[in-house]
Design an enzyme around this catalytic site. Structure first.
Site, short mmCIF file in Angstrom:
data_model
loop_
_atom_site.label_atom_id
_atom_site.label_comp_id
_atom_site.label_asym_id
_atom_site.label_seq_id
_atom_site.Cartn_x
_atom_site.Cartn_y
_atom_site.Cartn_z
N LYS B 96 3.96 8.16 13.19
CA LYS B 96 4.54 6.83 13.31
C LYS B 96 6.04 7.04 13.46
O LYS B 96 6.70 7.57 12.56
CB LYS B 96 4.25 5.99 12.08
CG LYS B 96 4.91 4.63 12.16
CD LYS B 96 4.84 3.83 10.87
CE LYS B 96 5.96 2.80 10.88
NZ LYS B 96 6.00 2.00 9.66
N GLY B 157 9.83 -5.12 5.01
CA GLY B 157 9.94 -5.52 3.61
C GLY B 157 10.33 -6.97 3.38
O GLY B 157 10.46 -7.41 2.24
N ALA B 184 5.21 -4.16 9.91
CA ALA B 184 6.39 -4.66 9.19
C ALA B 184 6.54 -6.17 9.20
O ALA B 184 6.29 -6.83 10.20
CB ALA B 184 7.69 -4.06 9.75
N GLY B 185 6.94 -6.68 8.05
CA GLY B 185 7.29 -8.09 7.92
C GLY B 185 6.18 -8.98 7.37
O GLY B 185 6.42 -10.15 7.10
N ASN B 206 3.05 -2.31 3.75
CA ASN B 206 3.25 -1.50 2.56
C ASN B 206 3.75 -2.36 1.40
O ASN B 206 3.04 -2.62 0.44
CB ASN B 206 4.26 -0.37 2.87
CG ASN B 206 4.40 0.63 1.72
OD1 ASN B 206 3.94 0.41 0.62
ND2 ASN B 206 5.02 1.75 2.00
N THR B 207 4.98 -2.89 1.55
CA THR B 207 5.62 -3.61 0.45
C THR B 207 4.76 -4.76 -0.08
O THR B 207 4.67 -4.97 -1.29
CB THR B 207 6.99 -4.14 0.89
OG1 THR B 207 7.67 -3.12 1.60
CG2 THR B 207 7.82 -4.58 -0.29
#
Lengths: 337, 257
Positions: B96, B157, B184-185, B206-207
């Site tokens: 990635k 994040g 993301a986001g 992830n977050t």
């Protein structure tokens, strides 16, 4: 100290010889356990590869006794086991624990982090700008919102380790170089952190700085929230401040990286611009011993017990672990007797 | 089933492995969500070249495919070096690719990204580029050798969810035959469901899971949402209309008097 009134277990084995425990490792795990054992009237020898505690991860610790704040990123036992820590240290070393709580702040645009932190923790009060000022005059006008954790405390880890060692020596505990110790004892307590061969342990690298900032005065640890790099600043005596600490999944003990140094310094500077004039008096790198669940363990070994995996909670959780380990050791000896 | 670079993945949810309360919680979240791909940040988990051996063992012990990433790399050179280290460490040519252009917002540097993608593809890597929803950059990444694109839906994040749904729809339409992963986001399962309903092939996050109050339960919630969004896309949802449409015909109703 022998036969101290109220001790839970008799210190004698077979009704005559004094039980002798060899504690390996003079970090916070070893010294707290030595204290628990000595207070119960056990004969204790502490062995380490250094003449003091400076080789241990706990020498580089923040010294925050902050179970509520830590609960933000840790599981419940950190709170339940950590709540007794401030009292334990206060009893063991009167005068060393500062019970001024913890202040948590966030830069204005990271206000969402403050809300998240508040939602994940208990034992706090939401305070406004004047509230921040009332706690820390130097932060007046810098933060309009904050969280105050009044039940938390802090200490200076090096003073605490040195003080505990001196007290233990006065209590009759012997200290030896590990190389000298072909010593025999009835039981052993392995408190050697990363030096322990436990295959389940992993190391989590931490980097810290000590700054000398004559223009800044803080009376309690301040945590600065940031989505990626939350940092804390812990006041020590004489306008010295410990700034920490990174958390990197690595067992590398090499010098602090530029990136980490920048992040730590940026955080200090955004807390108070006067930190720009501070002197960097020390940088430190240590590797925290941790198990996969990031919680410490007391386990039985063939020769006694092992206390390990204190991760970033050495001063917070070692009292509870030491108690558990002492009970286990004394119970063991009674069974054998 | 999702096919990327000739491999088949059964789950359309990919999870990052950073920021969990502990590796145990991370492993449990992976199990609870039934995913078969995790990404691992190589850069932050190493220092001075000596890797966190035990942490790698924990990741490898998850029994899922590992997609190493170049998180935190700010230059082409850094990203390429990190990718090469990752290939050796994890024995995979999947990477990635992140080339960060802005320290604070973590916006990708799309120019460096295209360049690094070209270098790595030529070196045999199978590149998963973290990019914006810019169509031209997407075209350039395909030219560079990428066979999958990973547009953000909001900054890393930020938990904001799809910030420009129209741009994402246009992206999907423009790259009709390319596997697209929203990376993301995403903050909530409903965000993941929304982009899956648009026809995106998978989501990477992830977050939103790692920092949730209960990461394990949140991972399972995301897995459910991704599945629901995918099923809804396949079932061809109605396009929105600007007036009411009664579900029972009005004209021709029987009259009782």
């Amino acid at each position: 100290m022998i036969g101290k009134p109220g001790a839970a277990h008799p210190p004698y084995v077979h009704g005559r010889s004094l039980m002798h425990v060899l504690v390996k490792g003079a970090g916070v795990a070893g010294l707290t356990l030595a204290h628990e054992l000595a207070a119960r009237g056990v004969r204790v020898t502490v062995a380490d590869i250094r003449p003091d505690s400076s080789g241990s991860a706990s020498w580089l610790a923040g010294g925050m006794l902050a179970p509520w704040c830590e609960r933000e990123s840790a599981e419940e036992p950190v709170l339940t086991l950590g709540r007794m820590a401030a009292d334990w240290w206060d009893n063991a070393l009167p005068g060393e624990v500062v019970r001024n709580g913890t202040l948590v702040v966030a830069p204005p645009r990271d206000a969402a982090e403050l809300a998240r932190f508040a939602a994940r923790t208990g034992g706090h009060e939401l305070i406004d700008g004047p509230g921040v000022e009332a706690l820390e005059l130097d932060l007046a006008g810098r933060f309009q919102r904050g969280l105050f954790f009044p039940g938390e405390a802090h200490l200076d880890p090096r003073r605490a380790l040195t003080g505990l060692r001196e007290k233990l020596e006065a209590m009759g505990v012997a200290f030896r170089f590990a190389s000298e110790t072909t010593l025999s004892a009835d039981l052993e307590a392995d408190c050697t952190g990363m030096a322990d061969g436990d295959a389940e342990l992993r190391g989590v690298r931490g980097e810290m700085l000590i700054l000398h900032a004559p223009d800044v005065a803080l009376s309690r640890p301040v945590r600065l929230l940031h989505p990626r790099i939350p940092v804390y600043v812990v006041p020590r005596a004489d306008h010295r401040f410990m700034v920490g600490a990174t958390m990197i999944e690595s067992e590398d003990t090499g010098p602090v990286s530029v990136r980490s140094m920048m992040e730590l310094l940026n955080a200090a500077y955004s807390l108070h611009p006067a930190f720009a004039e501070a002197k960097i008096v020390e940088t430190g790198v240590g590797v925290r011993p941790a198990y996969a669940d990031n919680l410490p363990r007391v386990t039985r070994t063939g020769r006694g017990v092992r206390v390990n995996g204190l991760y970033r909670h050495g001063f917070l959780l070692s009292p509870a672990m030491a108690r558990e380990a002492a009970e286990m050791l004394l119970g063991e000896k009674l069974r054998c007797a | 089933m999702l096919r990327v670079y000739g491999e088949t993945l059964s789950s359309r949810l990919f999870l990052g492995t950073a920021q969990y309360p502990s590796p145990s919680v991370m492993a449990e979240a992976v199990r609870a969500s039934g995913i078969d791909l995790v990404t691992v940040s190589l850069r932050r988990e190493t220092a001075g070249g000596r890797a966190g051996g035990r942490f790698w063992e924990l990741i490898n012990g998850l029994g899922v495919r590992v997609l190493p990433n170049t998180a935190g790399c700010h230059s082409v050179k850094e990203a390429v070096t990190t990718a090469q280290m990752a290939r050796e460490l994890f024995g995979t040519d999947w990477i990635k690719l992140e080339v960060i252009g802005h320290h604070d917002t973590l916006q990708p540097d799309v120019f460096g990204l295209v360049e690094a993608a070209r270098i790595l593809s030529a070196d045999g890597f199978k590149v998963f580029p973290y990019t914006t929803e810019d169509l031209v950059v997407g075209d350039r990444l395909l030219d560079a050798g990428c066979q999958v694109l990973m547009p953000w839906c909001a900054p890393i994040g930020s938990a904001r969810g799809p910030a420009s749904p129209d741009a994402l729809s246009a992206y999907r339409a423009h790259f009709a035959d390319i596997p697209l992963v929203v990376d993301a986001g995403l903050g909530r399962p409903s965000h993941a469901a929304a982009v899956m309903e648009m026809g995106f092939d998978a989501v990477l996050l992830n977050t939103a899971v790692a920092k949730a109050g209960n990461p394990v339960a949140m991972a399972a919630a995301f897995a459910g949402a991704v599945e629901a969004g995918r099923a809804a896309f396949q079932a061809q949802p109605l396009a929105p209309r600007d007036m009411a449409v009664p579900s029972t015909p009005v004209i021709g109703k029987a009259v009782f008097e």
